[in-house]
Design a protein around this motif. Structure first.
Motif, PDB file in Angstrom:
ATOM      1  N   PRO A  46      10.824   4.252  12.137  1.00 23.18           N
ATOM      2  CA  PRO A  46      10.796   3.242  13.194  1.00 23.18           C
ATOM      3  C   PRO A  46      10.435   1.952  12.750  1.00 23.18           C
ATOM      4  N   ALA A  47       9.984   1.835  11.723  1.00 24.08           N
ATOM      5  CA  ALA A  47       9.861   0.567  11.095  1.00 24.08           C
ATOM      6  C   ALA A  47      11.287  -0.173  10.355  1.00 24.08           C
ATOM      7  N   SER A 126      10.744  -4.148   6.133  1.00 22.75           N
ATOM      8  CA  SER A 126      11.405  -3.766   7.499  1.00 22.75           C
ATOM      9  C   SER A 126      12.110  -4.801   8.103  1.00 22.75           C
ATOM     10  N   GLU A 127      13.503  -4.564   8.358  1.00 23.59           N
ATOM     11  CA  GLU A 127      14.193  -5.760   9.334  1.00 23.59           C
ATOM     12  C   GLU A 127      13.560  -5.947  10.531  1.00 23.59           C
ATOM     13  N   ASN A 142       3.422 -10.897   6.235  1.00 21.16           N
ATOM     14  CA  ASN A 142       4.846 -10.467   5.761  1.00 21.16           C
ATOM     15  C   ASN A 142       5.351 -11.457   4.646  1.00 21.16           C
ATOM     16  N   GLU A 143       4.862 -12.791   4.710  1.00 20.52           N
ATOM     17  CA  GLU A 143       5.303 -13.609   3.687  1.00 20.52           C
ATOM     18  C   GLU A 143       4.365 -13.799   2.555  1.00 20.52           C
ATOM     19  N   LYS A 144       3.318 -12.724   2.407  1.00 20.43           N
ATOM     20  CA  LYS A 144       2.322 -12.796   1.247  1.00 20.43           C
ATOM     21  C   LYS A 144       1.566 -13.773   1.296  1.00 20.43           C
ATOM     22  N   ALA A 180       9.339  -0.476  16.498  1.00 21.25           N
ATOM     23  CA  ALA A 180       8.481  -1.034  15.380  1.00 21.25           C
ATOM     24  C   ALA A 180       6.954  -0.873  15.879  1.00 21.25           C
ATOM     25  N   PHE A 181       6.694  -0.736  16.779  1.00 18.58           N
ATOM     26  CA  PHE A 181       5.139  -0.652  17.319  1.00 18.58           C
ATOM     27  C   PHE A 181       4.699   0.606  17.229  1.00 18.58           C
TER      28      PHE A 181
END
Length: 531
Positions: A46-47, A126-127, A142-144, A180-181
């Motif tokens: 799902p991710a 993950s898109e 997500n952007e570290k 995604a959740f």
């Protein structure tokens, strides 16, 4: 001996079934649903999944904190209830005490913490990660720029999940139903990180069905999940989904009684199916449109964009080319979304925001200062029969209405998407399907500075910011209506038609709930007995 087209289709069908392994179809029982899937799922993680075939299968195999009902309203899923803070930033979800995975193991709040962090983890790639940016520090992680522990999700105990948002998000309960959740089974992933989501033996979910077989490029098999929280109401004993990419073959399967349902019958068959009462049209929250590059001449001039938009004849295109019950689009947000402040459909409430007017189109082109000396114009589209047919129709419309010769260029999908993303076009084909049931799933597309149109309007962005953070439904809906009007006044896009989901189904099939998000929920489906 001459063979009819239908006889030929049946012969081809037999070849396809034998070649793909669909011939292994189990004997039909009273309540085994046979749905013809249009493509092999790339993944059932799902991710990572991005296409409808994957999302459709996942909807049957997983369930989030909430699940959408037949009217796309979020109802309790794994969570039975929740509290929301007065400022709209903190949610506390109470999970069902009997929540279980399809293997019988307990499902806890910790599973959601793991799953959401995993979807945001840059290593997962993950898109869909942007869908979880609503969580506090979700984008930063997500952007570290933040640690996973700083993301706004934590387990207060086994059955209580606390969620903290970056800013108020009025549609978060709908977001929580998005794939995604979904929770994913940590032990399975850690045991087989590369293959857990591509084999029936290792895929463990928590939805109404469990996956019992996967013949790749052949079929998917499902059985009722006895550990599902609402298992007593599931009437299907299982499902069998042969995978067939050819539209004509999928249709033949249903018409010959070898399957119960398929989507997207060939357009050339629509008239016949309509006359025979077999064609059904489900809602689908999407739009087919052309996007103008607002930074590329001559479309950096508003009046040129307006001229091309005003001269487009939608209904004729739909009647003669597109068909499928499509509706002409004169705005950006499609029908099917309710304004909670008024109870009215958002589109019905907003009305048409653009029009067709050949005389006004010619006048706009003259006002732009080009006259009959417009620079060369190219329309870019990705390879596909329907895209080509629509492009050729548009080319002829603009020639007849504006006297402009438009060149057509097609590219393979991957190359096309890259060209559009880099802004290497003047006019390009596009489509958008809603990710969740709120107008914001469309309107925030053009707020991002990297949008395909290269469009920036400070007033538009301010209205979107207001609508994203406002808790009052009336205020946020009013802001979105105003923003949409600006988008159409600025002629950023040329909306062509609102999408629908044509399908053919056996009269025996009942209880299917179609979401405007383009997914069929088989949770409450059943088959009538043969008479």
């Amino acid at each position: 001996m001459r063979i009819s087209l239908r006889q030929l289709a049946v012969l081809l069908l037999l070849v396809v079934l034998t070649a793909t392994g669909c011939s292994r179809q189990p004997q039909q029982t009273a309540n085994t649903l046979r749905y013809v899937l249009e493509a092999e799922p790339a993944t059932l993680d799902p991710a990572k999944s991005t296409a409808i075939p994957e999302s459709l299968a996942e909807l049957q195999l997983f369930e989030g904190l909430t699940r959408l009902d037949a009217k796309d309203r979020p109802l309790p899923g794994v969570a039975t209830q929740w509290e929301i803070s007065a400022d709209g930033l903190r949610y506390v979800f109470h999970l069902r005490p009997d929540a279980r995975w399809s293997n019988g193991e307990a499902l806890t709040a910790h599973d959601f913490v793991y799953s959401w962090r995993r979807a945001l983890d840059p290593e997962t790639a993950s898109e869909n990660s942007y869908m979880l940016y609503a969580l506090k520090n979700g984008q930063a992680f997500n952007e570290k720029e933040a640690a996973p522990e700083e993301v706004g999700v934590r387990a207060l105990d086994e059955r209580t999940l606390e969620v903290t948002l970056e800013k108020p998000t009025a549609y978060f309960l709908s977001l929580a139903s998005f794939h995604a959740f979904y929770p994913v089974h940590r032990a399975s992933i850690e045991k087989a990180p590369e293959s857990w989501s591509s084999q029936a033996e290792t895929l463990i979910g928590n939805g109404p069905f469990r996956l019992t077989g996967w013949v790749h490029h052949g079929s998917l098999s499902f059985a009722k999940n006895p550990y599902y929280r609402d298992a007593a109401s599931i009437r299907l004993v299982g499902m069998y989904w042969p995978i067939v990419d050819a539209q004509a073959t999928r249709l033949t399967l249903v018409e010959t009684g070898q399957a119960d349902m398929m989507v997207e019958p060939p357009v050339v068959e629509h008239d016949r199916l309509q006359k025979e009462g077999l064609l059904r049209i489900a809602p689908y929250l999407g739009l087919y449109y052309y996007v103008f590059n607002t930074q590329a001449p001559p479309f950096d001039r508003l009046e040129v964009r307006r001229a091309f938009a005003l001269s487009f004849q939608r209904q004729a295109l739909i009647t003669h080319v597109v068909k499928g019950g499509k509706l002409p689009a004169y705005a950006w947000v499609p029908p099917g979304l309710t304004n909670p402040a008024t109870g009215l459909d958002f589109r019905q409430e907003g009305g048409d925001l653009s029009r067709e007017d050949a005389a006004a189109a010619k006048e706009a082109l003259q006002t732009a200062g080009y006259g009959n000396a417009l620079p060369p114009v190219t329309l870019l589209f990705n390879t596909g029969e329907m895209h080509k047919a629509i492009a050729e129709a548009a080319q002829e419309m603009w020639k007849q209405s504006l006297g402009v010769a438009v060149t057509l260029t097609n590219q393979e999908s991957k190359v096309f998407l890259a060209s559009r993303t880099r802004g290497e076009f003047q006019i390009a084909r596009a489509s958008w399907i809603g990710d969740y049931a709120d107008p914001m799933t469309f309107l925030d597309v053009f707020k991002d500075a990297t949008n395909d149109a290269r469009y920036q309007n400070p007033r538009y962005n301010a209205l979107i910011e207001e609508a994203q953070s406002a808790l009052d439904p009336a205020r946020r809906m009013a802001a979105m209506h105003e923003a949409e009007q600006i988008l159409l006044d600025d002629a950023v896009i040329l909306p062509i038609y609102y999408t629908t989901q044509p399908y053919v189904a056996s009269p025996r099939l009942q209880g299917v709930a179609w979401s405007v998000l383009g997914l069929a929920d088989f949770k409450n489906a059943y088959l009538l007995e043969n008479r």
